[in-house]
Scaffold this motif. Structure first.
Motif, PDB file in Angstrom:
ATOM      1  N   ASP A  82       0.832  -1.201   0.000  1.00 41.02           N
ATOM      2  CA  ASP A  82       0.000   0.000   0.000  1.00 41.02           C
ATOM      3  C   ASP A  82       0.867   1.252   0.000  1.00 41.02           C
ATOM      4  O   ASP A  82       0.573   2.236  -0.700  1.00 41.02           O
ATOM      5  CB  ASP A  82      -0.918   0.003   1.215  1.00 41.02           C
ATOM      6  N   LEU A  83       1.907   1.233   0.809  1.00 40.82           N
ATOM      7  CA  LEU A  83       2.818   2.379   0.889  1.00 40.82           C
ATOM      8  C   LEU A  83       3.466   2.646  -0.468  1.00 40.82           C
ATOM      9  O   LEU A  83       3.640   3.809  -0.877  1.00 40.82           O
ATOM     10  CB  LEU A  83       3.886   2.130   1.952  1.00 40.82           C
ATOM     11  N   ALA A  84       3.822   1.595  -1.175  1.00 42.89           N
ATOM     12  CA  ALA A  84       4.422   1.760  -2.504  1.00 42.89           C
ATOM     13  C   ALA A  84       3.424   2.401  -3.463  1.00 42.89           C
ATOM     14  O   ALA A  84       3.789   3.263  -4.281  1.00 42.89           O
ATOM     15  CB  ALA A  84       4.876   0.411  -3.035  1.00 42.89           C
ATOM     16  N   MET A  85       2.158   2.001  -3.399  1.00 51.91           N
ATOM     17  CA  MET A  85       1.142   2.612  -4.242  1.00 51.91           C
ATOM     18  C   MET A  85       0.985   4.094  -3.923  1.00 51.91           C
ATOM     19  O   MET A  85       0.847   4.931  -4.828  1.00 51.91           O
ATOM     20  CB  MET A  85      -0.215   1.907  -4.045  1.00 51.91           C
ATOM     21  N   VAL A  86       1.016   4.425  -2.643  1.00 57.17           N
ATOM     22  CA  VAL A  86       0.898   5.830  -2.221  1.00 57.17           C
ATOM     23  C   VAL A  86       2.072   6.644  -2.763  1.00 57.17           C
ATOM     24  O   VAL A  86       1.907   7.766  -3.273  1.00 57.17           O
ATOM     25  CB  VAL A  86       0.826   5.917  -0.693  1.00 57.17           C
ATOM     26  N   GLY A 103       3.090  11.259  -9.094  1.00 61.95           N
ATOM     27  CA  GLY A 103       2.352  11.670 -10.286  1.00 61.95           C
ATOM     28  C   GLY A 103       1.923  10.540 -11.188  1.00 61.95           C
ATOM     29  O   GLY A 103       1.282  10.782 -12.223  1.00 61.95           O
ATOM     30  N   THR A 104       2.251   9.315 -10.850  1.00 62.25           N
ATOM     31  CA  THR A 104       1.789   8.164 -11.641  1.00 62.25           C
ATOM     32  C   THR A 104       0.498   7.612 -11.039  1.00 62.25           C
ATOM     33  O   THR A 104       0.173   7.877  -9.881  1.00 62.25           O
ATOM     34  CB  THR A 104       2.850   7.058 -11.675  1.00 62.25           C
ATOM     35  N   SER A 105      -0.192   6.862 -11.832  1.00 62.51           N
ATOM     36  CA  SER A 105      -1.468   6.288 -11.376  1.00 62.51           C
ATOM     37  C   SER A 105      -1.355   4.776 -11.355  1.00 62.51           C
ATOM     38  O   SER A 105      -1.583   4.115 -12.387  1.00 62.51           O
ATOM     39  CB  SER A 105      -2.613   6.719 -12.289  1.00 62.51           C
ATOM     40  N   PRO A 106      -0.983   4.182 -10.220  1.00 58.86           N
ATOM     41  CA  PRO A 106      -0.870   2.720 -10.141  1.00 58.86           C
ATOM     42  C   PRO A 106      -2.242   2.063 -10.252  1.00 58.86           C
ATOM     43  O   PRO A 106      -3.258   2.622  -9.840  1.00 58.86           O
ATOM     44  CB  PRO A 106      -0.254   2.500  -8.760  1.00 58.86           C
ATOM     45  N   GLN A 107      -2.250   0.872 -10.844  1.00 61.03           N
ATOM     46  CA  GLN A 107      -3.506   0.150 -10.974  1.00 61.03           C
ATOM     47  C   GLN A 107      -3.983  -0.346  -9.615  1.00 61.03           C
ATOM     48  O   GLN A 107      -3.182  -0.716  -8.751  1.00 61.03           O
ATOM     49  CB  GLN A 107      -3.340  -1.038 -11.929  1.00 61.03           C
ATOM     50  N   SER A 108      -5.287  -0.350  -9.466  1.00 58.09           N
ATOM     51  CA  SER A 108      -5.871  -0.892  -8.245  1.00 58.09           C
ATOM     52  C   SER A 108      -5.551  -2.377  -8.163  1.00 58.09           C
ATOM     53  O   SER A 108      -5.490  -3.069  -9.181  1.00 58.09           O
ATOM     54  CB  SER A 108      -7.382  -0.672  -8.238  1.00 58.09           C
ATOM     55  N   ASN A 168      -6.394  -8.840   6.790  1.00 53.82           N
ATOM     56  CA  ASN A 168      -5.883  -7.602   6.217  1.00 53.82           C
ATOM     57  C   ASN A 168      -5.949  -7.586   4.683  1.00 53.82           C
ATOM     58  O   ASN A 168      -5.472  -6.643   4.048  1.00 53.82           O
ATOM     59  CB  ASN A 168      -4.420  -7.382   6.642  1.00 53.82           C
ATOM     60  N   ARG A 169      -6.532  -8.611   4.121  1.00 57.60           N
ATOM     61  CA  ARG A 169      -6.651  -8.674   2.662  1.00 57.60           C
ATOM     62  C   ARG A 169      -7.714  -7.676   2.210  1.00 57.60           C
ATOM     63  O   ARG A 169      -8.836  -7.670   2.729  1.00 57.60           O
ATOM     64  CB  ARG A 169      -7.015 -10.083   2.237  1.00 57.60           C
ATOM     65  N   HIS A 170      -7.369  -6.863   1.234  1.00 54.30           N
ATOM     66  CA  HIS A 170      -8.280  -5.810   0.797  1.00 54.30           C
ATOM     67  C   HIS A 170      -7.974  -5.406  -0.643  1.00 54.30           C
ATOM     68  O   HIS A 170      -6.931  -5.756  -1.202  1.00 54.30           O
ATOM     69  CB  HIS A 170      -8.158  -4.581   1.714  1.00 54.30           C
ATOM     70  N   PHE A 171      -8.903  -4.671  -1.204  1.00 58.39           N
ATOM     71  CA  PHE A 171      -8.766  -4.129  -2.554  1.00 58.39           C
ATOM     72  C   PHE A 171      -8.345  -2.673  -2.408  1.00 58.39           C
ATOM     73  O   PHE A 171      -9.119  -1.826  -1.938  1.00 58.39           O
ATOM     74  CB  PHE A 171     -10.092  -4.261  -3.292  1.00 58.39           C
ATOM     75  N   ALA A 172      -7.119  -2.365  -2.813  1.00 58.49           N
ATOM     76  CA  ALA A 172      -6.540  -1.039  -2.590  1.00 58.49           C
ATOM     77  C   ALA A 172      -6.705  -0.155  -3.816  1.00 58.49           C
ATOM     78  O   ALA A 172      -6.375  -0.555  -4.939  1.00 58.49           O
ATOM     79  CB  ALA A 172      -5.067  -1.165  -2.235  1.00 58.49           C
ATOM     80  N   ILE A 173      -7.204   1.080  -3.554  1.00 56.91           N
ATOM     81  CA  ILE A 173      -7.329   2.092  -4.596  1.00 56.91           C
ATOM     82  C   ILE A 173      -6.722   3.393  -4.063  1.00 56.91           C
ATOM     83  O   ILE A 173      -6.960   3.754  -2.910  1.00 56.91           O
ATOM     84  CB  ILE A 173      -8.802   2.342  -4.981  1.00 56.91           C
ATOM     85  N   THR A 174      -5.959   4.057  -4.894  1.00 64.26           N
ATOM     86  CA  THR A 174      -5.376   5.350  -4.497  1.00 64.26           C
ATOM     87  C   THR A 174      -5.761   6.416  -5.513  1.00 64.26           C
ATOM     88  O   THR A 174      -5.971   6.132  -6.692  1.00 64.26           O
ATOM     89  CB  THR A 174      -3.845   5.271  -4.418  1.00 64.26           C
TER      90      THR A 174
END
Length: 347
Positions: free
Chosen positions: A121-125, A131-136, A144-150
């Motif tokens: 999650d920290l890497a996605m943040v 300025g990049t848009s990582p894929q969900s 703690n399993r979850h679907f992460a969106i930033t």
């Protein structure tokens, strides 16, 4: 006649089975193609539904990032305002387990709430802040399993913070449950991890059709049910056997009807023959089969011929008797009245 009808029955059964089996096997190719097109359309529909749902989450989160309260809280870096804004947004985003509003200086993971914000999650943040848009993506283990969106929080086109939403991914099962999968099998995977599956697992093989889900790093694997199932073959065979039995039943029904008509006509014909042989006048003999009328008419003609022959025979005998007697009288007359020379010359 029984043998003839028996042979005809066997021939009819063979023809019915041959015709039915021929139509069935010729239609297999069309059935396979239709089945394949149906499964492909089903897979595309499921993939579109999943992609649309993920896109809706991402667009909703991006819209939330433009909220004035959120921008103000991040701009002031006030923890209380940030927490208040995060709690407010979490209530409006469906399937949300935890929503975090993070400042640009975030460098540590967060294990104070479930699900944890791990290193993935920290890497996605960090990528979002850059300025990049990582894929969900789905990440974490166990509870703690979850679907992460930033999504980035911007002010004057500058990234001032990030919203990290941790969502449950039960929406995948909900989409699969609504799809008319039935005899087919559909699996949604992230890499080698199966996120959801629905259908008949008994048809699963090592090879499958694969479809990439747009907008996210997920693949949809699907298997189509065989068009030649045991039930379909049994149904076709059942129809052919029933049709054959009906054909044989109709054939033997006709056989017994013909036998009955023949017996009735046989009685009439035998009566006509009896009357003919005993010299009685032929009467009116009713027959059921038109083909038997020829026999009756032939007997009538035969009777007339016999009557004519008997009449001609009696006349011929009478004519012969008269001629002989006349000839006898003439001879007598010639012998008595003729002169002797003539008689000698005659002798």
């Amino acid at each position: 006649m029984v043998r003839i009808f028996g042979i005809a029955s066997i021939f009819i059964i063979c023809m019915v089975l041959f015709a039915g089996a021929g139509v069935f096997w010729l239609s297999i190719a069309d059935l396979k193609e239709a089945k394949r097109e149906s499964v492909d359309a089903l897979a595309k529909g499921v993939a579109y539904s999943v992609s649309s749902q993920v896109s809706l989450f991402e667009k909703t989160l991006a819209q939330m990032a433009t909220d004035a309260e959120v921008v103000l809280a991040v701009s002031t870096a006030n923890p209380l305002l940030i927490e208040s804004a995060a709690n407010k947004l979490q209530r409006f985003l469906p399937h949300t387990l935890k929503l975090r509003i993070l400042l640009p200086d975030v460098k540590d993971v967060d294990e104070t709430a479930i699900p944890h914000m791990g290193y993935a999650d920290l890497a996605m943040v960090q990528k979002t802040l850059a300025g990049t848009s990582p894929q969900s993506i789905i990440q974490g283990q166990g509870e703690n399993r979850h679907f992460a969106i930033t999504t980035a929080i911007k002010k004057d086109e500058k990234v001032i913070g990030v919203i990290l939403a941790s969502l449950e991914f039960s929406f995948i099962d909900a989409i699969l449950a609504k799809a008319p999968i039935t005899d087919n099998l559909v699996e949604i995977k992230q890499g080698t991890v199966t996120l959801g599956a629905s259908g008949d697992t008994s048809i699963k093989t090592d090879s499958s059709e694969t479809l990439k889900i747009a907008g996210i790093n997920w693949q949809l694997h699907y298997w189509g049910a065989s068009s030649q199932t045991l039930s379909s073959i049994s149904m076709v065979m059942g129809v052919l056997i029933v049709a054959s039995l009906f054909a044989c039943a109709a054939l033997f029904f006709c056989y017994y009807q013909i036998i009955g008509l023949l017996k009735k006509d046989q009685s009439s014909i035998l009566q006509a023959v009896k009357d003919l042989m005993t010299g009685k006048e032929l009467g009116n003999y009713t027959v059921k089969l038109s083909e038997m009328k020829v026999i009756i008419s032939t007997l009538v003609q035969f009777k007339r011929i016999l009557n004519n022959k008997e009449g001609n025979g009696e006349e011929a005998e009478e004519s012969n008797d008269i001629t002989d007697s006349q000839m006898f009288n003439l001879d007598d007359l010639s012998v008595a009245d003729s002169p002797a020379p003539n008689l000698k010359k005659k002798l």
